[in-house]
Design an enzyme around this catalytic site. Structure first.
Site, PDB file in Angstrom:
ATOM      1  N   ASP A 162      -7.274   0.332   2.277  1.00 34.29           N
ATOM      2  CA  ASP A 162      -7.453   1.637   2.896  1.00 34.29           C
ATOM      3  C   ASP A 162      -8.918   1.934   3.187  1.00 34.29           C
ATOM      4  O   ASP A 162      -9.271   2.420   4.267  1.00 34.29           O
ATOM      5  CB  ASP A 162      -6.875   2.731   1.999  1.00 34.29           C
ATOM      6  CG  ASP A 162      -5.360   2.621   1.879  1.00 34.29           C
ATOM      7  OD1 ASP A 162      -4.754   1.846   2.644  1.00 34.29           O
ATOM      8  OD2 ASP A 162      -4.791   3.313   1.011  1.00 34.29           O
ATOM      9  N   SER A 183      -3.343   7.657   4.165  1.00 33.82           N
ATOM     10  CA  SER A 183      -4.584   7.362   3.452  1.00 33.82           C
ATOM     11  C   SER A 183      -5.653   8.429   3.602  1.00 33.82           C
ATOM     12  O   SER A 183      -6.815   8.142   3.857  1.00 33.82           O
ATOM     13  CB  SER A 183      -5.137   5.991   3.894  1.00 33.82           C
ATOM     14  OG  SER A 183      -6.085   5.528   2.973  1.00 33.82           O
TER      15      SER A 183
END
Length: 381
Positions: free
Chosen positions: A172, A126
């Site tokens: 995320d 991420s």
């Protein structure tokens, strides 16, 4: 990382007003449940993205990266980045520019940004959300705008959805902004409510390894969007807002004729149950028992959601044969990383077994990272 303050002065000829950092994340369990309004259990990594920044009052966002050549300059009040057809070599800049355009509606403005990252790109850790969140914190501080972190996570998600064209869920950005050291974050992706769940593998004599399989992925491709559509379609057929609302799995599967949609539903519903079970194990201090949850998640992602890839399957298989407690692929799929839970005194053996499995197949050697639950996004200086 580089001394970003000095690098900023070299790059822009003036002093930075601050340096902000946002971490990458690993999702312990709860894959592809976020955009189905479900539950996830991520934690922040010690690695991430840092941004040195100084305010501009001309409505321009100027971005440079230590990992890319050139400077990208764009108006803050422009349209969507995805509609402007940026070339591939500027694609990385779409994330900070898109974030600036979303936050402009809340009172932020222009800035000069210098970016540095120690997250491996394409590893499914991420880096894009970390870049959005570091940029968002910098812009809010520079322009004196106060936005609480859960809302800031939603705005960063919106930047990725609308500006970049990646239909990601909320996980995320929330993980990057809300996680705390020694904890995983139980996040309800429908309500945005979250709680901290103790997670300290080392204290239990365990090591959680992140294995970059070196098979890079790009989630703006069609496969991720196709999987999302394959979840939205059965939700509509079943008359629920999202697959999170399916309570009777057997009944739901009986109403669906398409075998592909049946598999997608089965994964999402059972994965939500695995998040709940894993949270219970952590709160009970039974960290070692997570191995079974990881294994079940990997099999479901491989066979029901069909997003695993050969390097991930080989890494998990080699780790289990070497005595690991469990392992699974993480992230959007089709490339990236896996996680492996092992007794600390077996971690070296597990690393060697995975490396040997790769060498036997002639693949690029994997890279290993001890995944330690760490702090969320913050201002460094």
């Amino acid at each position: 990382m580089t001394d970003l303050g000095s690098a900023f002065r070299t790059a822009f000829g003036r002093a930075a007003e601050g340096v902000w950092h946002a971490p990458g994340r690993i999702n312990l369990i709860g894959e592809h449940t976020d955009y189905n309004d479900g539950l996830v259990l991520p934690f922040a990594l010690p690695r991430g993205v840092s941004v040195a920044a100084a305010r501009r009052d001309d409505g321009v966002i100027e971005v440079r990266s230590l990992q890319a050549d050139g400077t990208v300059t764009a108006p803050v009040d422009g349209g969507t980045v995805v509609s402007e057809g940026w070339p591939a070599e500027r694609a990385w800049a779409a994330y900070p520019v898109g974030t600036a355009r979303v936050l402009r509606e809340h009172g932020t403005g222009g800035a000069s940004l210098l970016i540095d990252s120690d997250l491996p790109q394409g590893a499914g850790l991420s880096s894009s959300a970390a870049l959005e969140c570091a940029t968002a914190l910098a812009l809010c501080d520079l322009h004196g705008v106060e936005i609480d972190r859960p809302e800031l996570a939603r705005l960063a998600q919106r930047a990725e959805n609308d500006q970049v064209g990646m239909p990601c869920g909320l996980m995320d950005q929330s993980a990057s902004l809300l996680c705390t050291p020694g904890h995983a974050l139980l996040l309800d992706c429908r309500s945005g409510l979250s709680s901290q769940v103790p997670f300290d593998p080392a204290a239990a004599g365990l090591t959680l390894l992140a294995v970059d399989t070196r098979a890079s992925h790009a989630l703006t491709g069609g496969d991720y969007g196709r999987r999302r559509a394959e979840c939205e379609q059965p939700a509509a057929l079943l008359g629920v807002d999202a697959l999170r609302d399916v309570k009777d799995l057997a009944g739901a599967l009986g109403r669906l004729r398409d075998p592909v949609l049946r598999r997608r539903v089965q994964h999402v519903v059972t994965e939500n149950h695995r998040v709940e079970a894993s949270t219970g194990l952590l709160r009970a201090g039974a960290v070692a028992e997570l191995g079974a949850m990881l294994n079940a998640s990997h099999l479901s992602l491989r066979d029901q959601f069909e997003i695993s890839w050969p390097e991930a399957d080989a890494a998990v298989d080699a780790a289990l044969r070497a005595g690991a407690r469990g392992g699974r692929m993480i992230g959007g799929g089709f490339g990236g990383s896996v996680i492996v839970l092992a007794a600390s005194d077996r971690a070296g053996r597990v690393r060697d077994a995975i490396a040997a499995a790769y060498a036997k197949r002639g693949w690029t050697a994997p890279e290993f990272l001890d995944a330690v639950p760490s702090a969320g996004a913050r201002r460094l200086s």
